[in-house]
Design an enzyme around this catalytic site. Structure first.
Site, PDB file in Angstrom:
ATOM      1  N   ASP A  15       0.857  -1.196   0.000  1.00 25.75           N
ATOM      2  CA  ASP A  15       0.000   0.000   0.000  1.00 25.75           C
ATOM      3  C   ASP A  15       0.891   1.242   0.000  1.00 25.75           C
ATOM      4  O   ASP A  15       2.061   1.180   0.374  1.00 25.75           O
ATOM      5  CB  ASP A  15      -0.917   0.015   1.238  1.00 25.75           C
ATOM      6  CG  ASP A  15      -1.813   1.248   1.244  1.00 25.75           C
ATOM      7  OD1 ASP A  15      -2.475   1.508   0.220  1.00 25.75           O
ATOM      8  OD2 ASP A  15      -1.831   1.979   2.249  1.00 25.75           O
ATOM      9  N   SER A  16       0.285   2.366  -0.369  1.00 29.91           N
ATOM     10  CA  SER A  16       1.026   3.630  -0.329  1.00 29.91           C
ATOM     11  C   SER A  16       1.419   3.988   1.111  1.00 29.91           C
ATOM     12  O   SER A  16       2.340   4.769   1.307  1.00 29.91           O
ATOM     13  CB  SER A  16       0.164   4.742  -0.918  1.00 29.91           C
ATOM     14  OG  SER A  16      -1.040   4.855  -0.193  1.00 29.91           O
ATOM     15  N   CYS A  78      -3.734  -0.845  -2.367  1.00 31.95           N
ATOM     16  CA  CYS A  78      -3.991   0.577  -2.593  1.00 31.95           C
ATOM     17  C   CYS A  78      -4.810   0.758  -3.874  1.00 31.95           C
ATOM     18  O   CYS A  78      -4.401   0.274  -4.936  1.00 31.95           O
ATOM     19  CB  CYS A  78      -2.640   1.264  -2.723  1.00 31.95           C
ATOM     20  SG  CYS A  78      -2.693   3.001  -3.089  1.00 31.95           S
ATOM     21  N   GLU A 156      -6.078   9.430   9.269  1.00 33.51           N
ATOM     22  CA  GLU A 156      -4.709   9.379   9.790  1.00 33.51           C
ATOM     23  C   GLU A 156      -4.553  10.235  11.043  1.00 33.51           C
ATOM     24  O   GLU A 156      -3.626  10.035  11.823  1.00 33.51           O
ATOM     25  CB  GLU A 156      -3.710   9.742   8.693  1.00 33.51           C
ATOM     26  CG  GLU A 156      -3.754   8.681   7.607  1.00 33.51           C
ATOM     27  CD  GLU A 156      -2.534   8.607   6.718  1.00 33.51           C
ATOM     28  OE1 GLU A 156      -1.603   9.398   6.906  1.00 33.51           O
ATOM     29  OE2 GLU A 156      -2.545   7.731   5.837  1.00 33.51           O
ATOM     30  N   CYS A 188     -11.083   3.481  -1.648  1.00 38.83           N
ATOM     31  CA  CYS A 188      -9.820   3.954  -1.074  1.00 38.83           C
ATOM     32  C   CYS A 188      -9.619   3.189   0.226  1.00 38.83           C
ATOM     33  O   CYS A 188     -10.590   2.949   0.964  1.00 38.83           O
ATOM     34  CB  CYS A 188      -9.900   5.459  -0.812  1.00 38.83           C
ATOM     35  SG  CYS A 188      -8.497   6.126   0.096  1.00 38.83           S
ATOM     36  N   HIS A 190      -8.593   3.851   3.110  1.00 39.96           N
ATOM     37  CA  HIS A 190      -8.941   4.437   4.406  1.00 39.96           C
ATOM     38  C   HIS A 190     -10.451   4.453   4.680  1.00 39.96           C
ATOM     39  O   HIS A 190     -10.867   4.564   5.831  1.00 39.96           O
ATOM     40  CB  HIS A 190      -8.452   5.882   4.488  1.00 39.96           C
ATOM     41  CG  HIS A 190      -6.967   6.034   4.518  1.00 39.96           C
ATOM     42  ND1 HIS A 190      -6.152   5.564   3.512  1.00 39.96           N
ATOM     43  CD2 HIS A 190      -6.149   6.609   5.431  1.00 39.96           C
ATOM     44  CE1 HIS A 190      -4.893   5.850   3.807  1.00 39.96           C
ATOM     45  NE2 HIS A 190      -4.862   6.488   4.957  1.00 39.96           N
TER      46      HIS A 190
END
Ligand code: DGL
Length: 272
Positions: A15-16, A78, A156, A188, A190
């Site tokens: 993932d990024s 991702c 985050e 996405c 998140h």
């Protein structure tokens, strides 16, 4: 059939940054006995605002690292990276590649009753039109795309509710509501952590498709079909690699998915 050595190799998840931990958790829920190695390119995240060519370069560099580590299969957790490198990755590596876009698109087609599907994602995923391409198999379905960059910042920062997030969510989701979508892809990594606020805004009648859950099912079915499950009964081992600060990774990682994040190590960024 595959050799014993293949089956001892871990499943690689890329993932990024941190968000792919939602995919790692979903994979561990379904396959708790498999070994995992996770690589998050936290030094260069977020990928979402970057040009596709740059995302491709960074993602292939990280995937090369995971392949060099020795993995049984690669999971591109991702959405932005899946959108940018899927074709290149399938040509480049001998191991099976599982990504997030197609399984989520298929699930949304199966779930919609009105043929109006929405996707929320990063700018790069929207620009790539990866979800439009994935839904081309269902031409009767209309796709509405909304870009939600600040959602990543909220997650985050550990914020998954409250008035500021709610105001942003109402704004971002307005086009999805206006289009009358009955199904929304959380495109996405998140966004599964924001299911509470998203379903609060859209109402229970809108089906939320988590690309983390659908990706984990795709990992299960791909490894089963290819006879690549270890069959071990001991709990799987996990190694988390980050291109950024390992202490920050462990701290935020535990905040996102609990103590599944145990061993964290740093890998250098950039080739050469
Ligand atoms: N992992 C990214 C995705 O799923 C979100 C975070 C980022 O922009 O790097 O699209």
């Amino acid at each position: 059939m595959h050799s014993e050595a293949d089956l001892r190799a871990p499943i690689g998840i890329f993932d990024s940054g941190f968000g792919g931990l939602t995919v790692a958790r979903a994979v561990l829920d379904l396959l708790p006995h498999e070994d995992l190695v996770y690589l998050g390119d936290t030094a260069r995240a977020p990928y979402g605002p970057r040009p596709i060519a740059e995302v491709r370069e960074f993602a292939l560099e990280c995937l090369d690292r995971l392949v060099a580590h020795g993995v049984r299969a690669l999971v591109i957790a991702c959405n932005t990276a899946s959108a940018a490198v899927l074709r290149d990755a399938r040509e480049r590596y001998a191991v099976p590649i599982i990504e997030v876009v197609l399984p989520a698109a298929r699930r949304a087609v199966a779930a919609t009753a009105t043929d109006r599907v929405g996707v929320i994602c990063t700018q790069a995923t929207a620009t790539s039109q990866a979800y439009d391409d994935a839904l081309a198999v269902a031409p009767h379905v209309t796709l509405t795309t909304a870009v939600c960059p600040r959602f990543v910042e909220f997650v985050e920062a550990g914020i998954t509710g409250g008035p500021d997030l709610l105001a942003v969510a109402r704004d971002y989701l307005a086009p999805i509501q206006a289009a009358g979508c009955d199904t929304l892809i959380l495109g996405c990594t998140h966004y599964p952590l924001l299911e509470g606020v998203i379903s609060y805004v859209l109402g229970e009648d809108v089906t939320l498709v988590s690309s983390a859950t659908t990706c984990a099912r795709s990992v299960f079915s791909t490894l089963t079909d290819l006879d690549l499950l270890s069959g071990d009964e001991r709990p799987g081992q996990r190694l988390f690699l980050t291109t950024g600060d390992p202490r920050r990774f462990a701290e935020l990682g535990r905040r996102l998915i609990g103590d599944l994040v145990d061993e964290v190590a740093q890998v250098p960024v950039g080739r050469g």
